[in-house]
Design a protein around this motif. Structure first.
Motif, short mmCIF file in Angstrom:
data_model
loop_
_atom_site.label_atom_id
_atom_site.label_comp_id
_atom_site.label_asym_id
_atom_site.label_seq_id
_atom_site.Cartn_x
_atom_site.Cartn_y
_atom_site.Cartn_z
N ASP A 52 0.84 -1.20 0.00
CA ASP A 52 0.00 0.00 0.00
C ASP A 52 0.87 1.25 0.00
O ASP A 52 1.97 1.25 0.56
CB ASP A 52 -0.89 0.02 1.25
CG ASP A 52 -2.02 -0.98 1.17
OD1 ASP A 52 -2.41 -1.34 0.04
OD2 ASP A 52 -2.51 -1.39 2.24
N SER B 211 -11.47 -3.08 2.96
CA SER B 211 -10.88 -2.80 1.66
C SER B 211 -10.56 -1.33 1.58
O SER B 211 -10.95 -0.54 2.45
CB SER B 211 -11.85 -3.20 0.53
OG SER B 211 -11.27 -3.02 -0.73
N SER B 212 -9.85 -0.95 0.54
CA SER B 212 -9.52 0.45 0.31
C SER B 212 -10.52 1.05 -0.68
O SER B 212 -10.87 0.43 -1.68
CB SER B 212 -8.10 0.59 -0.25
OG SER B 212 -7.86 1.91 -0.68
N ALA C 15 -9.47 1.16 -4.43
CA ALA C 15 -9.57 -0.02 -5.31
C ALA C 15 -10.61 -0.93 -4.70
O ALA C 15 -10.31 -1.82 -3.91
CB ALA C 15 -8.22 -0.73 -5.42
N LEU C 16 -11.88 -0.71 -5.07
CA LEU C 16 -12.99 -1.34 -4.37
C LEU C 16 -13.19 -2.80 -4.72
O LEU C 16 -13.90 -3.52 -4.01
CB LEU C 16 -14.27 -0.56 -4.65
CG LEU C 16 -14.34 0.83 -3.97
CD1 LEU C 16 -15.49 1.65 -4.53
CD2 LEU C 16 -14.47 0.66 -2.47
N GLY C 17 -12.62 -3.26 -5.82
CA GLY C 17 -12.82 -4.65 -6.19
C GLY C 17 -14.24 -4.95 -6.61
O GLY C 17 -14.70 -6.09 -6.49
N LEU C 18 -14.95 -3.94 -7.10
CA LEU C 18 -16.33 -4.10 -7.57
C LEU C 18 -16.37 -3.93 -9.09
O LEU C 18 -15.48 -3.32 -9.68
CB LEU C 18 -17.24 -3.04 -6.93
CG LEU C 18 -17.35 -3.07 -5.40
CD1 LEU C 18 -18.12 -1.84 -4.93
CD2 LEU C 18 -18.02 -4.34 -4.93
N GLU D 186 -12.42 6.15 -9.39
CA GLU D 186 -12.94 4.88 -8.89
C GLU D 186 -14.40 5.02 -8.47
O GLU D 186 -15.21 4.12 -8.70
CB GLU D 186 -12.08 4.40 -7.71
CG GLU D 186 -12.51 3.09 -7.09
CD GLU D 186 -12.27 1.85 -7.95
OE1 GLU D 186 -12.40 0.74 -7.43
OE2 GLU D 186 -11.93 2.00 -9.16
N THR E 277 -17.47 2.79 -10.44
CA THR E 277 -18.33 1.82 -9.75
C THR E 277 -19.78 2.29 -9.64
O THR E 277 -20.66 1.47 -9.37
CB THR E 277 -17.78 1.52 -8.35
OG1 THR E 277 -17.58 2.75 -7.64
CG2 THR E 277 -16.46 0.78 -8.44
#
Length: 214
Positions: A3, A100-101, A104-107, A135, A139
């Motif tokens: 990170d 999570s951050s 970078a939501l991972g969605l 971001e 999303t």
């Protein structure tokens, strides 16, 4: 990839202060009337404009996430701090909280009906805000809304302590006009803004912006 240093500082600091933060930060019912009104207006706007879940980014101990759920939104919380997520999960086991951050939501693209960034972006260096707001834009579904709320100013602070504990995060406060400009550049059209000056329990200027993905 490790990170960035600022995210590590935020994560470690909020792990340290999590319990004290949950005790000291006002609950939604204790907010000033205008801030409560912005949250309620955001909830109604999202319900009418875009289906899909609503992400409370930087949710902390989950109090505002639960408030959004009480207002009829399919809300879930995201926080970088495992300590904060643990508190939220214990307090509100019926809701979903993810460590999570927000960078970078991972969605997937366009999956969120709404995003709440409630006093959660001021630790982000101003040079990193374009990527962060991109971001948010990625999303959000078309027609989805962001409610951003934060302290405002033109100041870079390095506090040694927060909530009674040592911290290593930094504060990056910007004028509200600059934040609105960055949101617009990311493709989020600002449709409403509220600026409040220090008064009563409000010890510094703060603002709310509502932005829509067209």
């Amino acid at each position: 990839m490790p990170d960035p240093a600022y995210l590590t500082a935020v994560r470690d600091s909020y792990d340290t202060v999590a319990a004290a933060y949950a005790e000291l930060v006002p609950k939604p019912s204790e907010l000033d009337p205008l801030s409560r009104g912005m949250l309620e207006a955001f909830a109604e706007t999202v319900r009418r404009s875009a289906p899909g879940p609503v992400a409370d980014l930087g949710c902390g101990p989950g109090q505002v996430t639960a408030h959004l759920a009480d207002l009829g939104l399919p809300a879930f919380g995201v926080d970088l701090s495992a300590g904060m997520v643990g508190l939220a999960r214990r307090a509100y086991p019926h809701l979903r909280f993810v460590r999570s951050s927000m960078t970078a939501l991972g969605l997937g693209d366009g999956v969120l009906g709404g995003i709440l960034a409630w006093y959660s972006t001021h630790h982000t260096p101003s040079a990193e805000l374009p990527a962060l707001f991109a971001e948010f834009h990625r999303t959000l579904a078309p027609g989805g809304h962001l409610l951003w709320g934060c302290h405002i100013g033109d100041e870079h602070r390095r506090p040694a302590r927060g909530y009674g504990h040592p911290v290593s995060y930094e504060w990056h406060l910007l004028p509200v006009e600059r934040v609105a400009e960055l949101l617009e550049r990311a493709g989020l059209v600002v449709v409403a803004r509220l600026v409040q000056e220090p008064e009563g329990r409000l010890t510094r200027s703060h603002a709310c912006l509502v932005a829509r993905k067209t």
